[in-house]
Scaffold this motif. Structure first.
Motif, short mmCIF file in Angstrom:
data_model
loop_
_atom_site.label_atom_id
_atom_site.label_comp_id
_atom_site.label_asym_id
_atom_site.label_seq_id
_atom_site.Cartn_x
_atom_site.Cartn_y
_atom_site.Cartn_z
N SER A 8 0.82 -1.21 0.00
CA SER A 8 0.00 0.00 0.00
C SER A 8 0.86 1.26 0.00
O SER A 8 0.56 2.23 -0.70
CB SER A 8 -0.93 0.00 1.22
OG SER A 8 -1.88 -1.04 1.12
N SER A 11 2.47 1.52 -3.52
CA SER A 11 1.51 1.87 -4.57
C SER A 11 1.12 3.34 -4.46
O SER A 11 0.94 4.02 -5.47
CB SER A 11 0.28 0.97 -4.49
OG SER A 11 -0.46 1.20 -3.31
N GLU A 15 1.59 5.93 -7.48
CA GLU A 15 0.43 6.62 -8.04
C GLU A 15 0.58 8.14 -7.94
O GLU A 15 0.13 8.88 -8.82
CB GLU A 15 -0.84 6.19 -7.31
CG GLU A 15 -1.27 4.76 -7.61
CD GLU A 15 -1.88 4.61 -8.99
OE1 GLU A 15 -3.09 4.84 -9.13
OE2 GLU A 15 -1.14 4.27 -9.94
N ARG A 62 1.66 4.19 -16.96
CA ARG A 62 1.09 5.01 -15.87
C ARG A 62 1.00 6.47 -16.30
O ARG A 62 -0.01 7.14 -16.01
CB ARG A 62 1.93 4.85 -14.61
CG ARG A 62 1.39 5.65 -13.44
CD ARG A 62 2.07 5.34 -12.13
NE ARG A 62 1.43 4.19 -11.47
CZ ARG A 62 2.02 3.03 -11.22
NH1 ARG A 62 3.28 2.85 -11.59
NH2 ARG A 62 1.37 2.06 -10.62
N SER A 69 -2.92 -1.58 -12.55
CA SER A 69 -3.41 -1.49 -11.18
C SER A 69 -2.52 -0.52 -10.42
O SER A 69 -1.43 -0.16 -10.90
CB SER A 69 -3.38 -2.87 -10.50
OG SER A 69 -2.11 -3.14 -9.93
N PRO A 70 -2.93 -0.08 -9.24
CA PRO A 70 -2.07 0.81 -8.45
C PRO A 70 -0.75 0.15 -8.05
O PRO A 70 0.19 0.85 -7.65
CB PRO A 70 -2.92 1.11 -7.21
CG PRO A 70 -4.33 0.87 -7.62
CD PRO A 70 -4.26 -0.26 -8.61
N TYR A 71 -0.67 -1.18 -8.16
CA TYR A 71 0.52 -1.91 -7.75
C TYR A 71 1.50 -2.15 -8.90
O TYR A 71 2.54 -2.78 -8.71
CB TYR A 71 0.11 -3.23 -7.09
CG TYR A 71 -0.87 -3.00 -5.98
CD1 TYR A 71 -0.43 -2.68 -4.71
CD2 TYR A 71 -2.24 -3.03 -6.22
CE1 TYR A 71 -1.33 -2.40 -3.69
CE2 TYR A 71 -3.15 -2.75 -5.21
CZ TYR A 71 -2.69 -2.43 -3.95
OH TYR A 71 -3.58 -2.14 -2.95
#
Length: 452
Positions: A8, A11, A15, A62, A69-71
């Motif tokens: 978390s 990520s 992001e 990105r 995905s955020p990961y």
């Protein structure tokens, strides 16, 4: 930065633009060099050029708003049992090292890649995943980060992957668990290791050990890391654990079989963990499951693992036995002493015990026990055949209960990072992995004061 951050945290930095995938993998590659962080024994091989290219591709996606995905961009080490397209799957052996590269990713690897995780290096392991100690005669012996100067086992068979996380090289590793191979190294290295209900994660493209007991799971820096990775591995989104108050937990404290030969360090840490749960309001009830006391008798000649391993490796043993780690080949050949019909009788005994456990454990959110009953053994204590066998059996004993009963299970660290690592295991209801993550997440909060 990869150094012990959670998925978390990483990520969020990716992001927000604070971190790029290329910078993240560059640091991981730097930390994986040489012996300072055990990169020389944690990994069998690392394809740095491919890793950097994949990171740059994810940064471009990105920037265009197309990250999967955020990961996306987070590196994850891959146990040498899994096919990765373009790489040889040696399973920690030299026998398979000359095989052609894999034509496609194993399904668990493909699912991680689809979410944007970057396969980062082939993690070292016990040859053919057949030991709970994590040593490898061909590629070196990863060590527990605790007392590196003394030299203690990292736990197996997913030893290299556990070390890659514990040393802060990567935040996540993909492992397998047939008798504890995710949870034992987690306990020995002070991280979290998860064994899913076996059917929840497909095993396509993975070198088998014992198909009746094999399962595939993640090891990471937190329960949340493992829960999110499991979501992807199980074919869904990377889902955080459901919030749950510790006071709502009803836990069965297993009192037989798993507490024998426990050393004082583990006993003290385990009691402190139980006390922390009780003070936080969890309901703890002693539970005895007598059928477990039959396990030594059932496995007297190696049980299901050796029987199924011999079936899989019989041809290799006939042609290449001299190339095996002799500690591994000797254990596989124990199955040759099994009596006619013994394999079927073991399967029946397992089925009966699974049914009995369903009745005895009904009503508990989880059954708890020490992950392993001793601190990581010294390498010198497992150098002899007797020392190797005795310690290997001790490390495998408790975690293998979860595989035998076909349940999900997780190991949490309950001691500070610089002290002797001790794992606390919660074993859940078959198929209800999400509920176990909720329990483990709540327990992790209760254990936080023990880790400082």
């Amino acid at each position: 930065m990869t150094d012990h951050k959670t998925l978390s945290q990483l990520s969020g930095e990716l992001e927000s633009g604070k971190l790029t995938a290329r910078a993240l993998v560059d640091e991981a590659l730097e930390r994986a060099q040489g012996s300072a962080n055990q990169g020389d024994v944690a990994f069998i091989s690392i394809d740095a050029d491919t890793i950097r290219a994949e990171a740059e591709s994810i940064d471009k996606a990105r920037a265009e708003g197309n990250a999967p995905s955020p990961y996306a961009g987070i590196p994850v080490s891959i146990k040498d049992l899994f096919d990765v397209k373009g790489q040889v799957t040696a399973a920690g052996s030299t026998i398979l090292a000359s095989n052609p590269p894999a034509a496609k990713d194993a399904e668990p690897v493909a699912r991680l890649r689809a979410a944007g995780f970057i396969p980062f290096g082939r993690a070292n392991m016990t040859e053919f995943a057949f030991s709970g100690l994590g040593m490898n005669a061909h590629y070196g012996d990863p060590a527990s980060p605790w007392q590196r100067g003394v030299g203690r086992v990292a736990g197996g068979s997913s030893s290299g992957g556990a070390v890659s996380v514990a040393e802060g090289i990567v935040p996540l590793t993909l492992g397998t668990d047939t008798g504890g191979s995710c949870r034992i190294p987690a306990a020995c290295c002070g991280i979290v290791g998860y064994k899913p209900t076996a059917v929840r994660v497909p095993q396509d493209g993975t070198v088998e050990l014992a198909t009746s007991l094999d399962s595939i799971g993640p090891l990471g820096n937190s329960v949340d890391c493992c829960a999110r990775a499991f979501g992807v591995l199980a074919g869904g989104p990377p889902t955080a654990p459901e919030p749950r108050d510790v006071s709502s937990l009803r836990l069965g404290v297993l009192k037989n079989y798993v507490l024998e030969n426990m050393d004082q360090t583990v006993a003290a840490a385990y009691e402190a963990a139980l006390d922390a749960l009780a003070k936080a309001g969890a309901t703890l009830e002693d539970v005895t499951f007598d059928p477990l006391d039959r396990m030594p008798e059932i496995n007297a000649r190696g049980g299901l693992v050796t029987a199924e391993a011999l079936r899989f490796h019989k041809g290799r043993l006939a042609q290449h036995e001299a190339e095996f780690d002799q500690r591994v080949s000797k254990r596989i050949r124990r199955a040759e002493t099994q009596e006619e019909g013994e394999y079927d009788r073991i399967l029946l005994a397992r089925r009966e015990m699974i049914d009995q456990a369903e009745q005895v454990f009904a009503g508990y959110d989880a059954i708890v026990m020490p992950t392993i009953p001793i601190v990581p053994p010294k390498f010198e204590d497992v150098a002899s055949d007797d020392g190797y066998t005795r310690n290997n059996l001790l490390l495998l004993r408790n975690p293998s209960v979860g595989n035998w009963l076909d349940r999900c299970a997780i190991s949490l660290p309950v001691t500070p990072d610089l002290s002797a690592p001790v794992g606390f295991m919660l074993m859940g209801v078959p198929g209800n992995d999400e509920a176990l993550f909720a329990c483990a997440f709540a327990a992790e909060q209760a254990f936080a004061p023990l880790r400082t």
